[in-house]
Design a protein around this motif. Structure first.
Motif, PDB file in Angstrom:
ATOM      1  N   HIS A 232     -41.547  -8.220 -39.879  1.00  0.00           N
ATOM      2  CA  HIS A 232     -42.589  -8.388 -38.843  1.00  0.00           C
ATOM      3  C   HIS A 232     -42.075  -7.829 -37.526  1.00  0.00           C
ATOM      4  CE1 HIS A 232     -45.241 -10.823 -41.375  1.00  0.00           C
ATOM      5  NE2 HIS A 232     -44.135 -11.310 -41.903  1.00  0.00           N
TER       6      HIS A 232
ATOM      7  N   ASN B  10     -46.724  -7.020 -42.347  1.00  0.00           N
ATOM      8  CA  ASN B  10     -46.920  -7.881 -43.514  1.00  0.00           C
ATOM      9  C   ASN B  10     -47.805  -9.096 -43.209  1.00  0.00           C
ATOM     10  OD1 ASN B  10     -45.249  -7.215 -46.105  1.00  0.00           O
ATOM     11  ND2 ASN B  10     -43.956  -6.557 -44.412  1.00  0.00           N
TER      12      ASN B  10
ATOM     13  N   GLU C  42     -45.705 -16.268 -37.003  1.00  0.00           N
ATOM     14  CA  GLU C  42     -44.426 -15.550 -37.085  1.00  0.00           C
ATOM     15  C   GLU C  42     -43.406 -16.013 -36.052  1.00  0.00           C
ATOM     16  OE1 GLU C  42     -44.323 -14.210 -39.743  1.00  0.00           O
ATOM     17  OE2 GLU C  42     -46.294 -13.429 -40.238  1.00  0.00           O
TER      18      GLU C  42
END
Ligand SMILES: [Zn+2]
Length: 555
Positions: free
Chosen positions: A64, A90, A114
């Motif tokens: 990421h 992703n 994330e």
């Protein structure tokens, strides 16, 4: 006599194909490999590679780094672990396409899912782009590492459907608009599309991709496949094994209907659940029916840390705790210290289930206050038992004494059975690489799995040959994921190379560092035993230091 820019002499060449390593030279010219085996010409630079392995650069299929590439074109510390290509975008999230009025939503999804802070985005991600090709143009400038980007399904839906992206299925005209965006992205160099069956946004609502029906997913994959390549990557609904198996079945349908490869992350070995074996069985069943569906696996224990001063996925299942975690620091300290709120917090912690149940297993790691030193190394369960108090009280008291900065560690619980993991990382229907590098940065460092595989599974235990390990990280994923020219040491291929000592390669210490824009923290870990990393023919990292070269491309 022929000449070369760079020559490695007398290396153990492990070429990424899985075939046995052999002793020889590798010459590089014009960014490409121009000779393998024996080179009787001369290099502008010659490197004595005796006693070292020379392999293709490693490919990390699950990262990421989308925001980080805006200020750190090397995607640190990936290259320090031999990685020369990172797959970004992703789990349904990419930074494009995005309308001006959708930027806040994209940032908050990245922050919640994330663990990349809004203040980092505000400081260093300019959002000067709207379309996916415009985003790629932005990061292409001065790129250090190779980037192979996925376009995020949630981003596409949000762009086309606005708020309705999180309310309903798409109408046919909306699906058509999404397909056009996918075709545009593939033409600009995208590797595929990512989606998610599980993630939630800042309001605990399912992310946009979760509102898509099967016909939309198949249409997007067919649009992607027109380019002649394409990957459909997803995060399954892992908290419920039955749903995860249903997700695998659906991926089988998508793969067969659109002729694409589907990738599911992660498949973890867990003591509480037969999940891993059941998932493998389901993958094999889909394979038998003609689908191409692969799992993603990681070699490390899925260890993670919790700090109440940062973000923690372990607290998402506890709404009272989560609400306070959403408050900015340092105001959050007063909320956790509020005596009127304590009883409810403690009660909620007492009923923790699912992922939050792991909180009792957390061990006290780094502390600030002297009163906490006696707790270091003990689990919350042990402390609660010896003091006759609840887990909630213990967490609050320890954390408050440290201004919430105590490091609570979850270690050796998930993916901890080395025998089971050895089977998973060698399985033909699993791809190596569920690293999540660049994400969850205040909870763990995903980068370093490549080094861990070489250090533990090849050198220390001999459970995997060097050739097989290198093949898994290079030639195999390059072929299956459509990174066709990468992953092999062969004449005519781009020169992405790693030179390392297979006997001393090792993962260094994990360090919590304040080096992200917006005064944000992250965990990083260094790689040891690497001599040189070459990207597109240029040495980018040598003897522990970065050079000035920035030869990365969108690949
Ligand atoms: Zn991910």
């Amino acid at each position: 006599m022929s000449s070369a820019d760079l020559v490695f002499r007398n290396a153990l060449i492990v070429d990424g194909s899985g075939s046995p390593g052999f002793q020889g030279d590798v010459a590089v010219g014009g960014g490409e490999i121009i000779a393998v085996g024996e080179f009787d010409g001369e290099g502008t630079e010659e490197i004595d590679a005796a006693g070292r392995a020379l392999t293709p650069g490693f490919i990390d299929i699950h990262t990421h780094f989308d925001p980080q590439l805006c200020w750190d074109s090397l995607a640190t510390p990936s290259i320090e672990h031999g990685v020369t290509t990172v797959v970004t975008g992703n789990c349904s999230l990419s930074l494009a396409p995005v309308h001006k009025n959708g930027i806040a939503k994209v940032i908050s999804m990245f922050e919640v899912i994330e663990d990349i802070k809004k203040r980092t985005f505000d400081a260093a991600v300019p959002f000067t782009w709207e379309t996916f090709p415009e985003y790629l143009d932005h990061i292409r400038e001065g790129l250090g590492i190779n980037v192979s980007p996925l376009i995020g399904h949630s981003a596409i839906r949000l762009y086309v459907m606005g708020e309705d992206a999180q309310k309903r299925a798409a109408h046919p005209d909306e699906i058509e608009a999404m397909c056009a965006i996918v075709e545009e992205a593939m033409a600009a160099g995208a590797l595929g599309i990512s989606s998610s069956y599980v993630d939630i946004d800042e309001n605990m609502d399912p992310v946009p991709s979760r509102f898509a029906e099967l016909d939309e997913k198949i249409a997007l994959c067919k649009a992607m496949a027109k380019s002649g390549r394409g990957v459909w990557q997803v995060v399954p609904f892992f908290p419920d094994p039955a749903q995860q198996l249903a997700n695998i079945k659906e991926l089988g349908e998508i793969s067969r209907a659109a002729g694409v490869m589907c990738s599911l992350q992660p498949i973890l070995s867990s003591p509480d659940s037969p999940n891993a074996q059941e998932s493998i069985d389901a993958l094999e069943e889909e394979r038998a029916k003609g689908a191409r569906v692969y799992g993603q696996v990681m070699p490390r224990c899925f260890d993670l840390n919790m700090r109440l001063s940062e973000t923690s996925m372990l607290l998402y299942g506890l709404p009272g705790w989560k609400a306070i975690m959403d408050e900015p620091m340092p105001g959050r300290i007063a909320s956790f210290a509020d005596p009127d709120r304590r009883a409810a917090l403690v009660e909620e912690m007492g009923k923790a289930a699912g992922m939050s149940a792991a909180i009792a297993l957390l061990r006290v790691g780094a502390v600030k206050s002297a009163t906490n030193e006696a707790y270091v190394g003990k689990t919350l369960m042990e402390i609660a038992a010896s003091e006759g108090r609840s887990i909630g009280d213990i967490v609050l008291d320890i954390a408050l004494a440290d201004d919430l900065e105590t490091e609570f560690q979850l270690k050796d619980v998930l993916n901890a059975d080395k025998e089971a993991v050895a089977g998973l990382i060698d399985h033909p229907l699993c791809h190596f690489g569920a690293s999540d590098a660049g994400a969850h940065i205040t909870q763990f460092c995903g980068t370093g799995d490549t080094t861990h595989l070489l250090e533990y599974y090849v050198e220390k235990t001999g459970k995997m040959t060097l050739e097989r390990a290198v093949h898994r990280m290079t030639g195999e994923v390059a072929k299956d994921w459509g990174l066709a020219d990468r992953g092999l040491i062969a004449v005519g291929r781009p020169a992405d190379l790693v030179l390392f000592d297979p006997h001393t390669v090792a993962v260094g210490d994990t360090v919590f560092r304040n080096d992200f824009p917006g005064e944000a923290n992250r965990y990083i870990r260094e790689g040891r035993g690497y001599d040189a990393v070459v990207i597109n023919g240029e040495i980018v990292h040598r003897d522990g230091k970065y050079t000035e070269a920035r030869p990365g491309r969108i690949v």
